[in-house]
Design a protein around this motif. Structure first.
Motif, PDB file in Angstrom:
ATOM      1  N   ASN A 130       0.842  -1.181   0.000  1.00 47.94           N
ATOM      2  CA  ASN A 130       0.000   0.000   0.000  1.00 47.94           C
ATOM      3  C   ASN A 130       0.886   1.242   0.000  1.00 47.94           C
ATOM      4  OD1 ASN A 130      -1.588   2.231   1.593  1.00 47.94           O
ATOM      5  ND2 ASN A 130      -3.150   0.810   0.836  1.00 47.94           N
ATOM      6  N   VAL A 131       0.460   2.278  -0.697  1.00 42.50           N
ATOM      7  CA  VAL A 131       1.250   3.498  -0.811  1.00 42.50           C
ATOM      8  C   VAL A 131       1.388   4.223   0.529  1.00 42.50           C
ATOM      9  CG1 VAL A 131       1.212   5.830  -1.818  1.00 42.50           C
ATOM     10  CG2 VAL A 131       0.785   3.850  -3.266  1.00 42.50           C
ATOM     11  N   TRP A 132       0.398   4.088   1.406  1.00 46.18           N
ATOM     12  CA  TRP A 132       0.383   4.883   2.639  1.00 46.18           C
ATOM     13  C   TRP A 132       1.107   4.207   3.800  1.00 46.18           C
ATOM     14  CZ3 TRP A 132      -0.631   8.752  -0.016  1.00 46.18           C
ATOM     15  CH2 TRP A 132      -1.625   8.749  -0.985  1.00 46.18           C
ATOM     16  N   LEU A 133       1.665   3.021   3.581  1.00 43.29           N
ATOM     17  CA  LEU A 133       2.523   2.386   4.576  1.00 43.29           C
ATOM     18  C   LEU A 133       3.935   2.964   4.460  1.00 43.29           C
ATOM     19  CD1 LEU A 133       1.438  -1.341   4.064  1.00 43.29           C
ATOM     20  CD2 LEU A 133       0.921   0.072   6.061  1.00 43.29           C
ATOM     21  N   LEU A 134       4.545   3.259   5.594  1.00 45.19           N
ATOM     22  CA  LEU A 134       5.894   3.813   5.583  1.00 45.19           C
ATOM     23  C   LEU A 134       6.915   2.681   5.587  1.00 45.19           C
ATOM     24  CD1 LEU A 134       7.936   6.093   5.743  1.00 45.19           C
ATOM     25  CD2 LEU A 134       7.588   6.161   8.225  1.00 45.19           C
ATOM     26  N   ASP A 135       7.497   2.416   4.421  1.00 46.11           N
ATOM     27  CA  ASP A 135       8.591   1.459   4.305  1.00 46.11           C
ATOM     28  C   ASP A 135       9.841   2.162   4.836  1.00 46.11           C
ATOM     29  OD1 ASP A 135      10.703  -0.141   3.533  1.00 46.11           O
ATOM     30  OD2 ASP A 135       9.896  -0.587   1.548  1.00 46.11           O
ATOM     31  N   TYR A 136      10.313   1.753   6.012  1.00 44.21           N
ATOM     32  CA  TYR A 136      11.383   2.512   6.659  1.00 44.21           C
ATOM     33  C   TYR A 136      12.746   2.345   5.989  1.00 44.21           C
ATOM     34  CZ  TYR A 136      12.213  -1.868   9.330  1.00 44.21           C
ATOM     35  OH  TYR A 136      12.451  -3.161   9.713  1.00 44.21           O
ATOM     36  N   ARG A 137      12.805   1.629   4.884  1.00 43.25           N
ATOM     37  CA  ARG A 137      14.047   1.547   4.117  1.00 43.25           C
ATOM     38  C   ARG A 137      14.204   2.730   3.163  1.00 43.25           C
ATOM     39  NH1 ARG A 137      13.044  -3.958   1.068  1.00 43.25           N
ATOM     40  NH2 ARG A 137      11.098  -2.816   0.724  1.00 43.25           N
ATOM     41  N   GLU A 138      13.127   3.509   2.963  1.00 42.06           N
ATOM     42  CA  GLU A 138      13.098   4.538   1.917  1.00 42.06           C
ATOM     43  C   GLU A 138      13.358   5.939   2.469  1.00 42.06           C
ATOM     44  OE1 GLU A 138       9.848   2.340  -1.025  1.00 42.06           O
ATOM     45  OE2 GLU A 138       9.166   3.908   0.355  1.00 42.06           O
ATOM     46  N   VAL A 145      -1.588  10.528   5.026  1.00 37.40           N
ATOM     47  CA  VAL A 145      -3.030  10.755   4.952  1.00 37.40           C
ATOM     48  C   VAL A 145      -3.590  11.082   6.330  1.00 37.40           C
ATOM     49  CG1 VAL A 145      -5.261   9.726   4.386  1.00 37.40           C
ATOM     50  CG2 VAL A 145      -3.285   9.267   2.926  1.00 37.40           C
ATOM     51  N   ASP A 146      -3.236  10.269   7.328  1.00 36.87           N
ATOM     52  CA  ASP A 146      -3.708  10.465   8.693  1.00 36.87           C
ATOM     53  C   ASP A 146      -2.561  10.151   9.650  1.00 36.87           C
ATOM     54  OD1 ASP A 146      -4.896  10.532  11.161  1.00 36.87           O
ATOM     55  OD2 ASP A 146      -6.496   9.109  10.701  1.00 36.87           O
ATOM     56  N   PRO A 147      -1.961  11.157  10.272  1.00 33.96           N
ATOM     57  CA  PRO A 147      -0.795  10.913  11.136  1.00 33.96           C
ATOM     58  C   PRO A 147      -1.105  10.042  12.349  1.00 33.96           C
ATOM     59  CG  PRO A 147      -1.572  13.181  11.356  1.00 33.96           C
ATOM     60  CD  PRO A 147      -2.296  12.592  10.196  1.00 33.96           C
ATOM     61  N   THR A 148      -2.372   9.967  12.759  1.00 34.11           N
ATOM     62  CA  THR A 148      -2.716   9.168  13.942  1.00 34.11           C
ATOM     63  C   THR A 148      -2.750   7.673  13.646  1.00 34.11           C
ATOM     64  OG1 THR A 148      -5.112   9.294  13.562  1.00 34.11           O
ATOM     65  CG2 THR A 148      -4.097  11.074  14.827  1.00 34.11           C
ATOM     66  N   PHE A 213       7.976  14.252   6.721  1.00 39.06           N
ATOM     67  CA  PHE A 213       6.551  14.082   6.434  1.00 39.06           C
ATOM     68  C   PHE A 213       5.924  15.361   5.881  1.00 39.06           C
ATOM     69  CE2 PHE A 213       7.126  11.035  10.082  1.00 39.06           C
ATOM     70  CZ  PHE A 213       7.031   9.889   9.307  1.00 39.06           C
ATOM     71  N   THR A 214       4.923  15.156   5.016  1.00 41.56           N
ATOM     72  CA  THR A 214       4.098  16.252   4.530  1.00 41.56           C
ATOM     73  C   THR A 214       2.661  15.766   4.481  1.00 41.56           C
ATOM     74  OG1 THR A 214       3.846  17.923   2.777  1.00 41.56           O
ATOM     75  CG2 THR A 214       4.313  15.679   2.067  1.00 41.56           C
ATOM     76  N   ALA A 215       1.716  16.663   4.636  1.00 41.72           N
ATOM     77  CA  ALA A 215       0.301  16.279   4.663  1.00 41.72           C
ATOM     78  C   ALA A 215      -0.210  15.990   3.263  1.00 41.72           C
ATOM     79  CB  ALA A 215      -0.527  17.385   5.302  1.00 41.72           C
TER      80      ALA A 215
END
Length: 254
Positions: A130-138, A145-148, A213-215
């Motif tokens: 999914n695009v909105w998952l943060l792959d911490y290798r990148e 989309v939603d910081p919470t 991060f950006t909104a």
């Protein structure tokens, strides 16, 4: 002029108007956008370029340009001259891929559709589902989309690991246990802030990764709209992830 003649004329005008409407719609839908450009001509056709239906792309050896048209991708490889638009066959796999990659619904904390063996054998090539998952290798800018509800993702599920996150003198440790490749961002101890650098280390990373991060705001209803925003905000890792997934679907299903 007789009544039948007038009726036929009206029918003819209606049909002509319908044909023109269809032709206009087809022309509008036929416009393409460059979503990836590599090779010697990359500067000539940069990512984000909008192309008219009459435009031509002159590519040389080593060039590869991925165009998006009507929510589908079309890959052009040089050398050769290509029209900016072309017939792209309907592909159910492509549609399902786009829906999955851009979905903002709840994310399952599981394998993300990948087998354990595949992740273990080639974790570097495994892509977040999914695009909105943060792959911490990148490295780079990430659109949120939603910081919470931001979720971290790793490419494998084997072994316990710990990801260290540091920003502005504050630190947090995120533990990801064996059998899981998802973990929520530590919003309680290190809330998501826009325009701030976060340094990620550990968890199998060869070297630290920096994320900012950006909104994202409201996710558009179309893939074209999402691509436009990701480009405008400089969220290249997510854009690349989406284009890679679409290109693979294109190659697999046409």
């Amino acid at each position: 002029m007789s009544f039948p003649d007038m009726s036929m004329r009206r029918l003819g005008l209606t049909a002509a108007a319908a044909i023109m409407a269809v032709a206009f719609a087809g022309t509008a839908a036929a416009q393409s956008m460059v979503v990836r450009s590599t090779g010697p001509s990359a500067g000539k056709y940069p990512t984000g370029t909008k192309l008219k239906s009459t435009d031509k792309l002159a590519l040389v050896a080593g060039d590869k340009v991925v165009l998006m048209q009507a929510g589908k991708t079309r890959t052009l490889s040089g050398p050769g001259t290509f029209g900016a638009t072309g017939q792209i066959q309907a592909n159910q796999t492509m549609g399902a891929t786009v829906t999955r990659m851009l979905s903002t619904g709840p994310t399952m904390r599981s394998r993300g559709g990948f087998s354990r063996g595949a992740e273990s054998d080639a974790p570097v090539n495994v892509r977040a589902p999914n695009v909105w998952l943060l792959d911490y290798r990148e490295n780079g800018t990430f659109c949120v989309v939603d910081p919470t509800t931001l979720m971290l993702w790793r490419p494998n599920m084997e072994g316990d690991t710990a990801l260290e996150i540091e920003s502005a003198g504050k630190k947090a440790t995120v533990a990801i246990v064996d059998g899981a490749n998802f973990r929520k961002w530590p919003t309680d101890t290190l809330p998501v802030q826009y325009g701030v650098d976060y340094r990620l280390s550990g968890a199998g990373l060869a070297k630290p990764v920096t994320v900012r991060f950006t909104a994202m705001g409201t996710v558009p209803d179309t893939v074209e709209g999402s691509v436009d925003i990701l480009m405008a905000k400089g969220c290249s890792p997510q854009l690349n992830r989406l284009v890679d997934a679409m290109s693979e679907s294109e190659a697999a299903g046409g």
